[in-house]
Design a protein around this motif. Structure first.
Motif: not given
Length: 423
Positions: A153-168
């Motif tokens: 799981i990449d939490f930071e990549l989710g932040v980049k795409i959408t924001g916090a709380g949207f993991p990849v």
């Protein structure tokens, strides 16, 4: 939504039960009763004038047939007055009914008599605890570090795409996610639930029907241009399949399930306990929903609880069942069981499911009825439960099953993942 007749006839009991939910507006209940009384009085006056007008119309017809035109005209002179009175009463009734509805939707559901008193999660009642808490070595990692170590799981990549709380989810993390969804759906099918694929956006009527609106409006993502809401749970669209429906008695129970992503703003959530998968804005969940005869709903609630517990047992996760106290219950629920799994690395319990009986609270809003044995329409009872929500299940699976060799996949999931280890 509570039924106004019940409120009027059981005022003291309503106030007593609402107090268990920490409801502190008795004046609202009295206001509802007063509005209902005024509405009923206005309806009676309107009916009286209508009856008078109908009787006069009949009398006018009889007088005209017998040639008594003057007498007929004398009565007919009042027709305009009656029409105006009926119109005025109609306008008053419309306004009173609208105000009554606005007040009714502010009242939460009445808690079941077994609901314990209390204000906080710490006052919830532990019904049972199952399984042994795993003992991990001192160098055990929390799930967010395991996710990074094994590229799951990449939490930071989710932040980049959408924001916090949207993991990849990546690689075996994505496959584990998909495996859990399929496993939960297959188990629901074995239990007699029919799978539904439903919209992820709902209108206001759907949100109102299941009680999310207006109570949880601030927690839902709103698409303003189209006035639609992203669903916080599959409960909303799956239950709304039966809005404005009258079921046949023999069609009960209705048992449906559905997998959806869920979207929650989780406004005000912060701190260490929301790290990683502990609290997300977007997450996956399989939901089970039942529409049942009122006589059976609490037996069904126990069956649904056992179904969720069976899933946790097959995954080998230690868990406990809580009966929520009044202050920790949802707005629409009459009785809720929470299931929590033990997070061995975080050393705390994580909620993974809520199973609730709403009695007639949702069905009254939905106008969801069935024909009983006497052929009369009656409000059904609705229930739903998470079976299961994925994020914290994944968190506890990763943490509890970590070893020196890697993360061991539970046996029940191997046919779905096609691998036994994450290394």
């Amino acid at each position: 939504m509570l039924q106004v007749n019940y409120i009027r006839e059981n005022r003291e009991q309503v106030l007593e039960r609402l107090a268990v939910k920490n409801f502190k507006q008795p004046e609202l209940v009295d206001n509802i009763i007063e509005l209902d009384e005024k509405r009923r009085q206005t309806q009676n006056l309107s009916d009286s004038v209508s009856a008078e007008a109908n009787a006069a119309a009949k009398k006018i017809g009889e007088l005209m047939r017998t040639g008594q035109k003057e007498e007929a005209q004398a009565i007919k002179a009042n027709t305009g007055k009656w029409k105006e009175e009926i119109k005025q009463y109609g306008e008053q009734l419309t306004a009173l009914e609208a105000e009554l509805q606005q007040k009714l939707v502010l009242l939460p559901n009445l808690p079941h008599s077994s609901v314990p008193k209390g204000l906080t999660p710490e006052e919830n009642e532990i019904v049972l605890e199952h399984g042994s808490k795993p003992e991990l070595p001192g160098n055990a990692l929390p799930h967010w570090e395991l996710a990074a170590k094994y590229n799951l799981i990449d939490f930071e990549l989710g932040v980049k795409i959408t924001g916090a709380g949207f993991p990849v989810y990546k690689s075996k993390g994505a496959k584990l996610q998909r495996a859990l969804i399929s496993f939960f759906l297959d188990e629901a099918e074995k239990a007699g639930y029919s799978e539904m694929i439903v919209p992820l956006l709902v209108n206001e009527a759907s949100g109102f029907g299941t009680g999310q609106l207006p109570d949880k409006e601030g927690q839902m993502y709103h698409v303003g241009v189209d006035n639609l809401y992203l669903i916080p749970t599959a409960e909303v669209p799956v239950t709304n399949l039966y809005r404005d429906v009258i079921l046949k008695g023999e069609e009960l129970p209705v048992k449906n399930c559905g997998y959806t992503p869920c979207f929650r703003r989780e406004a005000g959530s912060y701190g260490a306990h929301v790290r990683g998968l502990n609290r997300l804005h977007q997450f996956d969940k399989v939901e089970i929903v039942q529409v049942v005869h009122p006589d059976n709903s609490y037996d069904v609630l126990e069956d649904m609880s056992l179904h969720v517990q069976g899933l946790l047992q097959k995954l080998g996760l230690p868990y406990r069942v809580l009966r929520l106290c009044g202050g920790d219950m949802g707005f629409a629920s009459a009785l809720t069981y929470d299931m929590e799994t033990w997070s061995a690395a975080q050393q705390r319990w994580l909620e993974v499911s809520s199973v609730s009986n709403f009695e007639t609270f949702q069905s009254n809003r939905l106008k969801l009825r069935f024909r009983n044995a006497e052929g009369k329409t009656q409000l059904a009872h609705t229930l739903n439960g998470s079976a299961l929500a994925l994020p914290r299940i994944v968190a506890t699976l990763l943490e509890n099953n970590q070893t020196e060799e890697g993360i061991k996949i539970p046996e029940a999931l191997v046919p779905y993942t096609k691998f036994e280890w994450i290394k």
